[in-house]
Enzyme design. Structure first.
Site, PDB file in Angstrom:
ATOM      1  N   ASP A   1     -69.165 -28.397   6.607  1.00 43.70           N
ATOM      2  CA  ASP A   1     -69.999 -27.651   5.671  1.00 43.70           C
ATOM      3  C   ASP A   1     -70.769 -26.507   6.318  1.00 43.70           C
ATOM      4  O   ASP A   1     -71.172 -25.570   5.636  1.00 43.70           O
ATOM      5  CB  ASP A   1     -70.962 -28.593   4.951  1.00 43.70           C
ATOM      6  CG  ASP A   1     -70.233 -29.428   3.892  1.00 43.70           C
ATOM      7  OD1 ASP A   1     -69.067 -29.120   3.601  1.00 43.70           O
ATOM      8  OD2 ASP A   1     -70.839 -30.372   3.372  1.00 43.70           O
TER       9      ASP A   1
ATOM     10  N   TYR B   1     -71.701 -31.880  -3.028  1.00 35.60           N
ATOM     11  CA  TYR B   1     -72.824 -32.535  -2.361  1.00 35.60           C
ATOM     12  C   TYR B   1     -74.012 -31.595  -2.196  1.00 35.60           C
ATOM     13  O   TYR B   1     -73.849 -30.378  -2.062  1.00 35.60           O
ATOM     14  CB  TYR B   1     -72.427 -33.040  -0.972  1.00 35.60           C
ATOM     15  CG  TYR B   1     -72.009 -34.500  -0.952  1.00 35.60           C
ATOM     16  CD1 TYR B   1     -72.919 -35.498  -1.263  1.00 35.60           C
ATOM     17  CD2 TYR B   1     -70.715 -34.873  -0.618  1.00 35.60           C
ATOM     18  CE1 TYR B   1     -72.549 -36.837  -1.237  1.00 35.60           C
ATOM     19  CE2 TYR B   1     -70.334 -36.212  -0.594  1.00 35.60           C
ATOM     20  CZ  TYR B   1     -71.256 -37.187  -0.904  1.00 35.60           C
ATOM     21  OH  TYR B   1     -70.890 -38.507  -0.875  1.00 35.60           O
TER      22      TYR B   1
END
Ligand code: CO
Length: 652
Positions: A304, A388
């Site tokens: 990420d 997320y």
């Protein structure tokens, strides 16, 4: 705070201001190598190396340089550009050889998120695949397409191309939670330069799309509970911290706030009582490998930070929403994909929190009763990366403790499960809806500066001591210690059984009891990477195979998974850094700590999971001569009770 228009004197570590970002863009687009099809994947301050920062004196000239990674969306060419902002010149303009092994790509940019949806929805083979799973032509406009970083699985046709793997979700309404309706067994590999579906994977068995709605927009939530009375945080005299530009002072602490597109929040020059502890602290990478070997999931292992950018995807926080109390927000100047300056409003949040008891004793023999409450300073940001949401919270405490807490929330990845079938690779969260088991790994990079730059890491653990003349009762045990002297000896795993821990010490100083002053790295014995050695994610996420790494500082070694983890073959980052096996004893060292979770999904995780925590602490260990918070004022009289409420207990 608008750094771009401030008249404050610059510090070498100040993030680029709006005016500097604009000047940088002007230099880049005037360069003969620039093409209008180029996008600015990342733009950041080129931080001066530590010796330069430490030699700088306030009031003297500041060297300012900017760097960017440019992606030519028409050709796939990548340019690393550095500009000298003092001289207003391009200092270097280079194309890294990303088209050849071990490959690598700049992070996925915002424009590609949108483009991938258009490419996939227009692809005839993809349309046929989703129609075969019960969707109608009319459904297709509302289908949610998620562009996932592609990884590198060695497929020859994929090497050297800029790709994402796209999975899709049915939605009956734009506000529907697509993750409740995964379209299973269909993956479009999209070439982002040729703007087409390179490969479509379409499993022969068509698992129906789960249709039960699991929405979380407030219109879909249950009626709010009515038994919750207001809880207000009041600081009538204001906060106890002060700021000067990007510099923060609170209690005995001082540090500077920084921010990069990849890491988000950075703490610079963190110290306490006028002594330095950490030169630079940040989360440089995180990865989420999934443990489901089927079509839609085996390749999912999003990095990420390096593949998307935690800073680029930072939330703009709203007062009263994410935090309570007297908040100081930092607006972050940044560049959009076109390199244009923008201000991320309220991206970094800072406030104080009451944190229960810091210390207490009641001596019944003489009736001494002393208790002091703990207060902590919170500096944080939140990033949303696809499904997320991750919060990164740095806490500073009055006893010298430093803590990083990751907050994991948002929506899990999902899998459609055929009616009546068990789900082998995860757990069911609703009818025909599974959550694949996965792991989350974060890596914190801590460039240490404990009372200066000559630092050493020591490892300590507890062992039973054999019976003997010096252990006649069998109760004694050994505390073993050793110095981690070379990089290859310092790739270490936590061990809860032996209570293994590490100290960062300064061997050139002596504390109040004759030892080197130290901070202890307090780690949780969290899992390590479960994927097999030799697997794609194991090669690419080597940093997740150990809990602790120590390297000799090199300004070029900034990221746990290397500079270009997106589509990289692997081996970069920490495994490559430590292969040099440099000296790390009494040296300028960086401590890297990997921590995380293995997440077996459960019904309570859906549709939005309550926050899960992961993190670590650094605690003073012989850094102070005594409890450094003995001088806290007695706050026990400040507790207020409503007039009609009898005192229930004490003021603790
Ligand atoms: Co998870």
């Amino acid at each position: 705070m608008d750094i771009g228009t401030t008249t404050q004197t610059l510090h070498p570590l100040d993030p680029l201001g709006l005016a500097e970002l604009a000047a940088f863009r002007a230099l880049v687009i005037a360069h003969p190598g620039y093409a209008p099809s180029m996008r600015f994947a990342t733009v950041e301050l080129r931080e001066p190396p530590r010796p330069v920062v430490e030699a700088w004196q306030p009031g003297t000239a500041v060297v300012r340089a900017a760097q960017a990674v440019l992606l030519d969306t028409a050709t796939g060419v990548v340019i690393e550009v550095v500009a000298d902002l003092n001289r207003a010149t391009i200092a270097s303009w280079e194309a890294p050889p990303l088209g050849q092994p071990p490959y690598g790509q700049p992070p996925i940019i915002l424009d590609e998120f949108v483009r991938v949806g258009q490419i996939v929805r227009a692809d005839p083979a993809w349309r046929a695949a989703v129609l075969r799973r019960g969707l109608t032509e009319a459904d297709i406009d509302l289908v949610q397409v998620d562009p996932f970083s592609a990884g590198n699985f060695g497929y020859p046709e994929e090497q050297g191309r800029r790709l994402v793997r796209a999975v899709a979700y049915w939605r009956g309404d734009i506000r529907d939670n697509g993750y409740a309706h995964p379209i299973e067994g269909v993956v479009a590999v999209v070439d982002l330069i040729e703007n087409r579906v390179l490969t479509l994977v379409d499993d022969p068995i068509a698992i129906p799309v789960p249709r039960k709605k699991r929405n979380y927009g407030r219109e879909a939530l249950p009626a709010p509970r009515t038994d919750l009375k207001p809880l207000s945080i009041v600081q009538p005299e204001g906060p106890s911290f002060s700021t000067d530009g990007w510099e923060v002072r609170w209690q005995n602490w001082h540090f500077r706030v920084g921010f990069t597109p990849r890491e988000g929040l950075v703490l610079h020059q963190l110290g306490v009582e006028g002594r330095s502890v950490i030169h630079r602290a940040s989360i440089t990478e995180m990865v989420v490998p999934y443990g489901d070997p089927t079509t839609n999931h085996y390749w999912k292992n999003a990095f990420d930070a390096g593949e998307y950018g935690l800073g680029k995807l930072a939330n703009q926080l709203e007062l009263g929403c994410d935090c309570k109390g007297l908040i100081r927000y930092f607006d972050i100047p940044c560049a959009n994909d076109d390199g244009e300056p923008e201000l991320m409003k309220n991206a970094v949040c800072m406030h104080e929190e009451d944190y229960g008891i810091l210390w207490k004793h009641y001596e019944f023999r003489n009736d001494i009763r002393e208790v002091r409450r703990s207060r902590r300073l919170v500096v944080s940001f939140f990033a949303t990366v696809g499904n997320y949401d991750y919060g990164f919270y740095w806490y500073l405490y009055q006893d010298g403790t430093i803590q990083l807490e990751g907050k994991l929330t948002g929506i899990i990845q999902t899998a459609a499960i055929a009616p009546g079938e068990p789900y082998k690779w995860g757990a069911m969260v609703d009818e025909n809806l599974g959550g694949p088991t996965h792991q989350h790994f974060f890596n914190a990079r801590l460039h240490m500066a404990l009372d200066g730059s000559g630092n050493t890491v020591t490892e300590h653990e507890f062992q039973p001591r054999p019976w003997g003349t010096d252990n006649p009762h069998g109760n004694a045990f050994n505390v073993t210690s050793r110095v981690l002297a070379r990089e290859r000896d310092a790739a270490r795993e936590a061990d809860g059984r032996t209570g293994r821990y590490w100290k960062i010490t300064n061997p050139n100083r002596t504390n109040s009891v004759g030892n080197p002053p130290a901070y202890k790295l307090v780690v949780n014995a969290s899992p390590l990477l479960l994927a097999q050695e030799g697997s794609a994610v194991h090669r690419r996420a080597g940093f997740a195979t150990k809990h602790v790494w120590v390297t000799q500082y090199d300004p070029a070694e900034r990221f746990a998974a290397g500079d270009y983890p997106n589509q990289h073959q692997g081996g970069a980052g920490l495994p490559a850094y430590i292969a040099q096996n440099r000296n790390i004893e009494n040296a300028d060292i960086v401590v890297w700590h990997t921590f995380g979770h293995t997440h077996v999904c459960k019904p309570e995780d859906f549709p939005i999971m309550p926050v899960e925590y992961a993190g670590f602490m650094l605690k003073p260990n012989g850094f102070f001569a005594a409890n450094p918070a003995l001088d806290l004022p007695d706050d026990s009289g400040h507790s207020t009770l409503a007039a009609d409420e009898p005192p229930s207990c004490c003021c603790e």
